[in-house]
Motif scaffolding. Sequence first.
Motif, mmCIF file in Angstrom:
data_model
loop_
_atom_site.group_PDB
_atom_site.id
_atom_site.type_symbol
_atom_site.label_atom_id
_atom_site.label_comp_id
_atom_site.label_asym_id
_atom_site.label_seq_id
_atom_site.Cartn_x
_atom_site.Cartn_y
_atom_site.Cartn_z
ATOM 1 N N SER A 278 0.807 -1.213 0.000
ATOM 2 C CA SER A 278 0.000 0.000 0.000
ATOM 3 C C SER A 278 0.852 1.281 0.000
ATOM 4 O O SER A 278 0.369 2.359 -0.358
ATOM 5 C CB SER A 278 -0.953 0.001 1.197
ATOM 6 O OG SER A 278 -0.196 -0.027 2.400
ATOM 7 N N TRP A 279 2.123 1.207 0.378
ATOM 8 C CA TRP A 279 3.020 2.359 0.435
ATOM 9 C C TRP A 279 3.934 2.458 -0.793
ATOM 10 O O TRP A 279 4.816 3.305 -0.847
ATOM 11 C CB TRP A 279 3.884 2.310 1.692
ATOM 12 C CG TRP A 279 3.116 2.598 2.942
ATOM 13 C CD1 TRP A 279 2.584 1.682 3.797
ATOM 14 C CD2 TRP A 279 2.778 3.871 3.455
ATOM 15 N NE1 TRP A 279 1.936 2.314 4.811
ATOM 16 C CE2 TRP A 279 2.036 3.674 4.626
ATOM 17 C CE3 TRP A 279 3.013 5.171 3.035
ATOM 18 C CZ2 TRP A 279 1.548 4.708 5.390
ATOM 19 C CZ3 TRP A 279 2.520 6.209 3.798
ATOM 20 C CH2 TRP A 279 1.794 5.977 4.956
ATOM 21 N N ASN A 280 3.731 1.621 -1.794
ATOM 22 C CA ASN A 280 4.618 1.625 -2.971
ATOM 23 C C ASN A 280 4.637 2.981 -3.690
ATOM 24 O O ASN A 280 5.690 3.441 -4.097
ATOM 25 C CB ASN A 280 4.207 0.529 -3.951
ATOM 26 C CG ASN A 280 4.755 -0.825 -3.547
ATOM 27 O OD1 ASN A 280 5.610 -0.907 -2.690
ATOM 28 N ND2 ASN A 280 4.243 -1.873 -4.158
ATOM 29 N N GLY A 281 3.499 3.619 -3.848
ATOM 30 C CA GLY A 281 3.458 4.901 -4.531
ATOM 31 C C GLY A 281 4.139 6.012 -3.741
ATOM 32 O O GLY A 281 4.716 6.943 -4.309
ATOM 33 N N TYR A 282 4.094 5.936 -2.425
ATOM 34 C CA TYR A 282 4.679 6.963 -1.562
ATOM 35 C C TYR A 282 6.211 6.855 -1.520
ATOM 36 O O TYR A 282 6.910 7.874 -1.563
ATOM 37 C CB TYR A 282 4.107 6.843 -0.152
ATOM 38 C CG TYR A 282 4.699 7.823 0.831
ATOM 39 C CD1 TYR A 282 4.335 9.159 0.812
ATOM 40 C CD2 TYR A 282 5.648 7.414 1.769
ATOM 41 C CE1 TYR A 282 4.869 10.064 1.696
ATOM 42 C CE2 TYR A 282 6.183 8.316 2.665
ATOM 43 C CZ TYR A 282 5.796 9.642 2.620
ATOM 44 O OH TYR A 282 6.343 10.530 3.501
ATOM 45 N N LEU A 283 6.728 5.645 -1.451
ATOM 46 C CA LEU A 283 8.158 5.443 -1.257
ATOM 47 C C LEU A 283 8.957 5.398 -2.556
ATOM 48 O O LEU A 283 10.175 5.371 -2.527
ATOM 49 C CB LEU A 283 8.409 4.153 -0.462
ATOM 50 C CG LEU A 283 7.902 4.205 0.978
ATOM 51 C CD1 LEU A 283 8.039 2.846 1.625
ATOM 52 C CD2 LEU A 283 8.673 5.231 1.786
#
Length: 94
Positions: free
Chosen positions: A88-93
């Motif tokens: 779920s954090w792939n786009g943020y990181l």
Amino acid sequence: MVSKEVFYRCDQVLINQIKRWAYRKNTDKSREWIWNKYFIRDGSRNWIFGFEYVCGGIKDKFTLRKLADIPIRRHIKVKCEANPFAPSWNGYLR
């Protein structure tokens, strides 16, 4: 501490050390001769360590850059709940 102030102070210390080196290296020369040999003037700055040269008919100069001219870049803090292993954090990181 503000980095611009630290860079400015480092510039002052560095140019004073270069001046001292030039005076020690040329004890039999006048200060004006030393200034003309090792330093150039550019705008409002008088003590710029460098030299001017001609290459292919084009006059250019090589100078020691000021640390205070380095642009300050602010960074955004990473959220503490960000998890590199959670999909779920792939786009943020990335």
